[in-house]
Design an enzyme around this catalytic site. Structure first.
Site, PDB file in Angstrom:
ATOM      1  N   ASP A 202      -8.044  -7.391  10.623  1.00 23.85           N
ATOM      2  CA  ASP A 202      -9.404  -6.889  10.312  1.00 23.85           C
ATOM      3  C   ASP A 202     -10.587  -7.818  10.247  1.00 23.85           C
ATOM      4  O   ASP A 202     -11.656  -7.508  10.780  1.00 23.85           O
ATOM      5  CB  ASP A 202      -9.449  -5.826   9.184  1.00 23.85           C
TER       6      ASP A 202
ATOM      7  N   LYS B 192       0.827  -1.331   0.009  1.00 23.44           N
ATOM      8  CA  LYS B 192      -0.090   0.015  -0.004  1.00 23.44           C
ATOM      9  C   LYS B 192       0.774   1.277   0.236  1.00 23.44           C
ATOM     10  O   LYS B 192       0.379   2.274   0.879  1.00 23.44           O
ATOM     11  CB  LYS B 192      -1.010   0.027   1.253  1.00 23.44           C
TER      12      LYS B 192
END
Length: 462
Positions: free
Chosen positions: A186, A150
């Site tokens: 997550d 990312k």
């Protein structure tokens, strides 16, 4: 839909499920996991909430160019996880490419500011840390960064324990401290954020930009971690299903183009067939092919339709809306510079429905594999369980969740599955993981104390 078509689709989905079942076993194996496409990572989360958790917790959510700091309160009497307050902090571009020390000093400084604003500076609160980068977790509070993604490339972090780096940065400041830290994926956060409201929630699933799932596995099957008793949450990383070629027979020419054009060719095969990052592009490629074959728009394409990424996944949801879908389709086609007739907008809607339905059915096949595994693991004739679910595809698409549920019922008829939409898995869920870890640690200490007492009593009796 005729019975033959339903039967054929069921058989295809059952085949997918059987292959994933085999890959789950490979991923859990002590010697086979290295080569397994589905990684089945141990999370060291050993229980779901039981409703007795309580107290104040901090949560830190780092997964992109911003990170969040949260203060979460777990209220036992109300069975609620309350977000008291949160703060978003930016990470400057140069810091994303600087040193790890700079990055963690910045995080520690933002956490300090937040504690001051919340009047929590004097307290030492436990912290749940959602760190959404590829890591190898060694313990609940020890996680080694495998590689940055990312757009991050901070030096001195890869191969290191990120919890240790965070704690060192806090100690360098010396103006506050934190309690125990729990590292949280997550997807696990998604499961745990639902687990306080519904204590039969033992599966977490995300189907949004990307996709993943986790579930509570019997410890005796987790060969890479010592111990036979109890359960542990496994982060499946099911997006990698098919990376060994096992889905080649159901991949279309359009799937192959999407994979070839992606930044990670040959990786995350399953994710590329079902998740939001890729669905719009699959539809665009199908529309281009139909136009080239003169089956759409009288064979007249447009620059926009020929441009990768221009057909967004959110268009699929808009086009499949029950009442305004056709009108939405026509507006979108006009924006894409296409000359359409009514029949064209109907065909485009059918293409969107076909691609999103395939996604829902494949996702359901994978979820049914997990539900059936839990049922067989526990030797049950019938399993009643809950899935904590999140992600824009599940939340926003008008038909996805219904199709997913219907297909799961077909493929896991002995499982009664409730779906609960997660509230802030990476924030509240991370706090919940920390709360459960704290409860287990306390129970274990109490057990040790009581063992000690019985030894003392025996000594006195002698």
């Amino acid at each position: 839909m005729c019975c033959q078509t339903i039967q054929k689709k069921r058989e295809e989905n059952s085949k997918v499920s059987a292959r994933l079942k085999r890959d789950f076993s490979r991923g859990l194996g002590k010697h086979s996991h290295h080569k397994a496409p589905v990684k089945m990572l141990p999370t060291f989360v050993r229980a779901t909430p039981d409703g007795t958790e309580k107290g104040d917790f901090l949560a830190l959510d780092l997964g992109g160019t911003n990170f969040r700091v949260l203060h979460v309160r777990v209220v036992e009497e109300q069975q609620k996880v309350l977000k008291m307050d949160s703060q978003i902090c930016a990470i400057p571009q140069d810091m994303m490419l600087g040193t790890g020390e700079q990055l963690f000093d910045h995080i520690a400084a933002c956490l300090s500011d937040f504690l001051v604003s919340q009047d929590l500076k004097g307290q030492t609160l436990p912290l749940g840390f959602t760190f959404s980068f590829p890591c190898e977790q060694k313990e609940i509070d020890k996680s080694i960064l495998i590689r940055w993604t990312k757009g991050f490339n901070c030096s001195g972090v890869e191969g290191k324990d990120v919890v240790k780096l965070l704690k060192e940065a806090i100690h360098r400041r010396g103006d506050y401290d934190i309690g125990s830290v729990a590292m949280v994926n997550d997807t696990v956060g998604t499961m745990m954020s639902c687990g306080y409201r519904d204590q039969s929630c033992e599966i977490g699933m995300i189907i949004g930009t990307g996709t993943n799932a986790c579930y509570m596995e019997e410890m005796k099957n987790v060969k890479r971690v010592e111990g036979e008793d109890g359960r542990m949450c496994i982060n499946t990383e099911w997006g990698g299903f098919g990376d060994d070629g096992s889905l080649k027979d159901i991949q279309t020419e359009f799937d192959r183009v999407v994979d070839k054009m992606s930044i990670n060719t040959g990786v995350h095969t399953f994710e590329k067939m079902i998740s939001g990052m890729y669905l719009g592009e699959i539809v665009r490629l199908v529309l281009v092919k139909l136009t080239e074959d003169k089956l759409l728009f009288k064979g007249q394409s447009s620059e926009a339709l020929k441009t990768p990424g221009r057909f967004e996944t959110k268009f699929i949801s808009e086009i499949e809306e029950q009442d305004n879908g056709l009108e939405n389709a026509q507006n979108i086609l006009t924006k894409l510079g296409l000359k359409w007739e009514l029949v064209d907008s109907r065909v485009v809607r059918l293409v969107c429905d076909t691609i999103s339905s395939r996604s829902a059915r494949l996702c359901a096949a994978a979820l049914a594999t997990i539900a059936n595994r839990i049922r067989v693991n526990r030797g049950l004739d019938h399993l009643k369980t809950t899935v904590g679910v999140d992600g824009t595809v599940y939340r926003k698409h008008p038909n996805f969740s219904d199709e997913l549920k219907a297909t799961v019922r077909l493929l896991a008829p002995e499982c009664d599955i409730t779906f609960l939409v997660s509230e802030d898995g990476s924030g509240k869920g991370a706090a919940m993981v920390t709360a459960v870890a704290q409860r287990l640690a306390l129970q274990s200490r109490l057990l040790e104390d009581s063992d000690g007492e019985s030894d003392e009593e025996e000594e006195e009796d002698k």
